[in-house]
Design an enzyme around this catalytic site. Structure first.
Site, short mmCIF file in Angstrom:
data_model
loop_
_atom_site.label_atom_id
_atom_site.label_comp_id
_atom_site.label_asym_id
_atom_site.label_seq_id
_atom_site.Cartn_x
_atom_site.Cartn_y
_atom_site.Cartn_z
N SER A 61 1.18 7.87 1.20
CA SER A 61 1.80 6.55 1.75
C SER A 61 0.69 5.67 2.49
O SER A 61 -0.27 5.18 1.64
CB SER A 61 2.99 7.05 2.42
N HIS A 107 4.74 5.95 -3.71
CA HIS A 107 6.21 6.07 -4.16
C HIS A 107 6.47 5.45 -5.19
O HIS A 107 7.65 4.84 -5.14
CB HIS A 107 7.03 5.71 -2.75
#
Length: 246
Positions: A129, A164
């Protein structure tokens, strides 16, 4: 003639913070040729969240490595000790959270410069992330609330990164628009479950812990749109499969 170390970094779509099978974390350790590599977790993007740190330690204490943690919100190392600590690591593993805050804190403490130096010396840099976003020239982020583009990063990886890509609403359309309009340069969209290894700026391995997860190469097509190329990923398997019942 002196051997120039390879400059390597890995983008992770998972690991100890999101799943329990350990496949991506084992893959990271497999990239290091040291028998017991030193692995430093950097939880800056989460504000050094204690639970995140404990989850890392619980996952890596049982692996053949020497885990450590770099705390910056309660920093205890002076500049010389900080440099010595970071440059002694075989792997720097950056956690998720707020990408913009991460970059600001690193720059305040000079960690950005030290990570560049470690990278040049052959330390494997990786993260999930925000910990994937930070290495590129720019990234797709929710650091400011709504999804947007952040044309800022350490620029150790050419182009941009979007984490993501498959699991958060709006990621795909928003990142595609940013690349199509050149708000972000061409880059890499990482689905959850994927790992991508770059050596000297080039993709040298791509893996996945689930058959459906993909890594995408994204580039503007010149017609106000984007070309999205799905890249093959090697399926990871558990090191020790359970025995079949007798």
């Amino acid at each position: 003639m002196a051997v120039v170390p390879e400059r390597r970094l890995a983008l992770l779509g998972g690991g100890f913070s999101t799943e329990d099978d350990g496949l991506l974390d084992d893959w990271v350790l497999d990239q290091v040729r040291t028998p017991r590599p030193k692995v430093c977790f950097v939880p800056t993007a989460s504000g050094d969240a204690p639970a995140y740190v404990e989850r890392f330690l619980a996952a890596f204490r049982s692996r053949p490595c020497e885990p450590g943690v770099l705390h910056l919100f309660r920093r205890e190392l002076d500049d010389d000790a900080l440099r010595s600590f970071l440059l002694s690591q075989d792997v720097v593993y950056v956690g998720g959270g707020n990408t913009a805050n991460l970059l600001a804190v690193w720059r305040a403490h000079g960690v950005d410069r030290l990570l560049r130096e470690a990278f040049d010396r052959g330390t494997l840099l990786c993260g999930i992330s925000a910990g994937a976003n930070c290495w590129a020239e720019g990234s797709h982020t929710d650091s400011f609330g709504p999804l947007t583009h952040l044309p800022d990063g350490l620029s150790l990886l050419p182009g941009s990164v979007c984490p993501h890509y498959d699991s958060e609403s709006g990621r795909r359309s928003s990142y595609r628009a940013a690349v199509a309009t050149r708000a972000l340069p061409a880059g890499w969209a990482v689905e959850d479950g994927v790992g991508a290894l770059f050596t000297n700026g080039r993709l040298t391995d791509s893996v996945t812990r689930t058959p459906q997860a993909r890594l995408y190469r994204m580039a503007p097509d010149g017609n106000d749109s984007v070309e999205e190329q799905a890249l093959p990923c090697r399926l990871l398997a558990a090191a020790h499969q359970p025995s079949a019942p007798a």
